[in-house]
Design a protein around this motif. Structure first.
Motif, PDB file in Angstrom:
ATOM      1  N   SER A   1     -41.121  26.851  15.574  1.00 44.18           N
ATOM      2  CA  SER A   1     -41.224  28.264  15.236  1.00 44.18           C
ATOM      3  C   SER A   1     -40.643  29.182  16.309  1.00 44.18           C
ATOM      4  O   SER A   1     -40.253  30.316  16.012  1.00 44.18           O
ATOM      5  CB  SER A   1     -42.686  28.643  14.972  1.00 44.18           C
ATOM      6  N   ARG A   2     -40.564  28.704  17.557  1.00 45.45           N
ATOM      7  CA  ARG A   2     -39.937  29.512  18.601  1.00 45.45           C
ATOM      8  C   ARG A   2     -38.426  29.357  18.538  1.00 45.45           C
ATOM      9  O   ARG A   2     -37.912  28.245  18.393  1.00 45.45           O
ATOM     10  CB  ARG A   2     -40.437  29.102  19.986  1.00 45.45           C
TER      11      ARG A   2
ATOM     12  N   CYS B   1     -41.669  22.959   2.717  1.00 43.47           N
ATOM     13  CA  CYS B   1     -40.861  24.010   3.365  1.00 43.47           C
ATOM     14  C   CYS B   1     -39.697  24.379   2.440  1.00 43.47           C
ATOM     15  O   CYS B   1     -39.812  24.273   1.227  1.00 43.47           O
ATOM     16  CB  CYS B   1     -40.362  23.537   4.722  1.00 43.47           C
TER      17      CYS B   1
ATOM     18  N   ASP C   1     -43.668  23.337  18.892  1.00 47.33           N
ATOM     19  CA  ASP C   1     -44.592  23.032  17.804  1.00 47.33           C
ATOM     20  C   ASP C   1     -43.855  22.312  16.681  1.00 47.33           C
ATOM     21  O   ASP C   1     -42.635  22.150  16.714  1.00 47.33           O
ATOM     22  CB  ASP C   1     -45.309  24.288  17.291  1.00 47.33           C
TER      23      ASP C   1
ATOM     24  N   ILE D   1     -35.592  27.576   6.416  1.00 43.74           N
ATOM     25  CA  ILE D   1     -36.420  27.627   7.611  1.00 43.74           C
ATOM     26  C   ILE D   1     -35.527  27.798   8.837  1.00 43.74           C
ATOM     27  O   ILE D   1     -34.348  27.437   8.825  1.00 43.74           O
ATOM     28  CB  ILE D   1     -37.299  26.371   7.748  1.00 43.74           C
ATOM     29  N   THR D   2     -36.089  28.330   9.912  1.00 43.24           N
ATOM     30  CA  THR D   2     -35.313  28.648  11.110  1.00 43.24           C
ATOM     31  C   THR D   2     -34.542  27.454  11.643  1.00 43.24           C
ATOM     32  O   THR D   2     -33.355  27.551  11.978  1.00 43.24           O
ATOM     33  CB  THR D   2     -36.242  29.197  12.205  1.00 43.24           C
TER      34      THR D   2
ATOM     35  N   LEU E   1     -43.111  23.013  13.598  1.00 39.96           N
ATOM     36  CA  LEU E   1     -42.152  23.757  12.775  1.00 39.96           C
ATOM     37  C   LEU E   1     -41.029  24.384  13.584  1.00 39.96           C
ATOM     38  O   LEU E   1     -40.190  25.087  13.029  1.00 39.96           O
ATOM     39  CB  LEU E   1     -42.877  24.837  11.973  1.00 39.96           C
TER      40      LEU E   1
END
Length: 408
Positions: A231-232, A39, A227, A43-44, A229
């Protein structure tokens, strides 16, 4: 939050690229964030956690490991041990700047790395892992079909998440033989383990093993259906909130007393979801709330609307003012509650562009206790003396300036 570009030499001398997210106010502590396998620092999850912690006065360094992102070096020449060495190099660079870290945060394989590095870096008081494997060798499951080719050829290109990466034999051998169990038990820092039971990349059993191997103080927080990562946006936001609240228990985040007469401090409002209207509001190092719009106006209804916050300020100030007066008088006031109703919708105002500036706030004060009629009437009059009431009745001056653009 001010964000500064930061570079430092990694384990092999290559320059590693980092972002140093700094508090708007006093700098009270420093954290290092280690990202997941292949990564990067942007990243978020890393950005959101950095934003929340910086609001608490904690500077956060997030960097790209050797050979990834904007950092120098060749990824194929790195190992899990070199990742640990990069973390130690990051801590050393911060120490030379007078910002020695006391908090380590690691995501996935970065979580395994901070568990190992936390044993070696002096001054670490708290460590948080997110979806971390108990055995670093777990990461090879992402390219198991390529391992024979890597072992035979010494290095091979594999596809991870739709991107090509060259992985060397040394990485495979190093990560497979690295054991964290004894080191986790020897940690001299508080540990927070965050993991999702539905994580399809690193199973929840890894969290159980990490937690069992650690000594107290240790905490576990489930990430429900998040999840791997995060991701939300709401999942990354939740992780940021939990780490921010938990870290404050183990780090000394007491800000220095401000000089007499200075304002209370900066209230920073940051967009939390670019697809809706959710806003992250941080007031100083300890206070955090959310603002939003109702679902009917395109929001997610996760916080009070802007007018709701304004009403809350009026209601809170009214209640406090009444309590202070009754306390000073020694009157038998057992409790106060204030209901405030505003007759306009912020979303409708914004959509119509109305020039109408007359707002009606209907305030109902509830008083409990053995108060006389004269006392109750006097406390109702005192409600109009609250500072927020006076501010809302008087004209205010609002000055707006554009901040410099953040570095790319």
């Amino acid at each position: 939050m001010p964000t500064e570009r930061f570079t430092f030499p990694g384990h092999s001398g290559d320059k590693l690229a980092a972002r140093l997210d700094l508090p708007d106010g006093p700098h009270l502590a420093t954290a290092v964030f280690a990202h997941c396998f292949t990564c990067g620092k942007d990243i978020t999850a890393a950005r959101r956690i950095a934003a929340r912690l910086s609001g608490m006065g904690i500077a956060v360094l997030r960097f790209d490991f050797t050979g990834l992102g904007h950092s120098g070096g060749e990824f194929e020449n790195t190992t899990f041990s070199s990742n640990i060495a990069d973390l130690e190099a990051a801590a050393e660079a911060l120490s030379k700047r007078g910002m020695a870290p006391s908090l380590l945060i690691g995501h996935s394989l970065g979580g395994a790395a901070v568990l190992s590095a936390g044993q070696r870096i002096e001054g670490i008081r708290a460590i948080a892992t997110i979806g971390a494997p108990f055995h670093p060798g777990h990461v090879t499951a992402n390219f198991r079909s390529d391992i024979d080719r890597i072992q035979t050829d010494g290095v091979a290109e594999v596809n991870l998440g739709g991107r090509p990466f060259r992985i060397g034999r040394d990485f495979v051998q190093d990560v497979e033989t690295h054991d964290l169990e004894d080191g986790i038990g020897a940690l001299r820092a508080a540990l927070l383990v965050l993991h999702g039971p539905l994580d399809a990349i690193v199973g929840i059993d890894n969290a159980a093993q990490i937690f069992a191997a650690a000594r107290h103080p240790k905490s576990f927080v489930t990430l429900d259906d998040a999840d791997h990562l995060l991701s939300r946006a709401e999942d990354a936001e939740y992780v940021a909130e939990v780490i921010a609240a938990w870290a404050g228990r183990y780090l000394d985040l007491r800000p220095p007393a401000p000089p007499p007469g200075v304002p209370e401090g900066i209230v920073r409002v940051t967009e939390a979801d670019a697809t809706g209207f959710l806003q992250d509001i941080q007031g100083g190092p300890h206070h955090h709330i959310l603002a939003d719009e109702p679902i009917t106006y395109g929001g997610t209804n996760r916080g009070l609307s802007p007018y709701g916050l304004l009403s809350a300020g009026l209601g809170a100030c009214t209640s406090m003012t009444i309590r202070m007066y009754a306390r000073r008088k020694g009157w038998p006031l057992d409790g106060v509650s204030v209901e405030v109703v505003h007759n306009k919708s912020h979303a409708q105002d914004a959509a119509t562009g109305s020039q109408e500036r007359v707002d009606r706030f209907t305030r109902t004060v509830h008083l409990t206790g053995a108060l006389s009629d004269d006392q109750r009437q006097r406390l109702l009059e005192i409600a109009d003396k609250c500072p927020v009431h006076r501010t809302m009745e008087n004209a205010s001056v609002i000055e707006t300036a554009l901040a410099p653009a953040d570095p790319a």
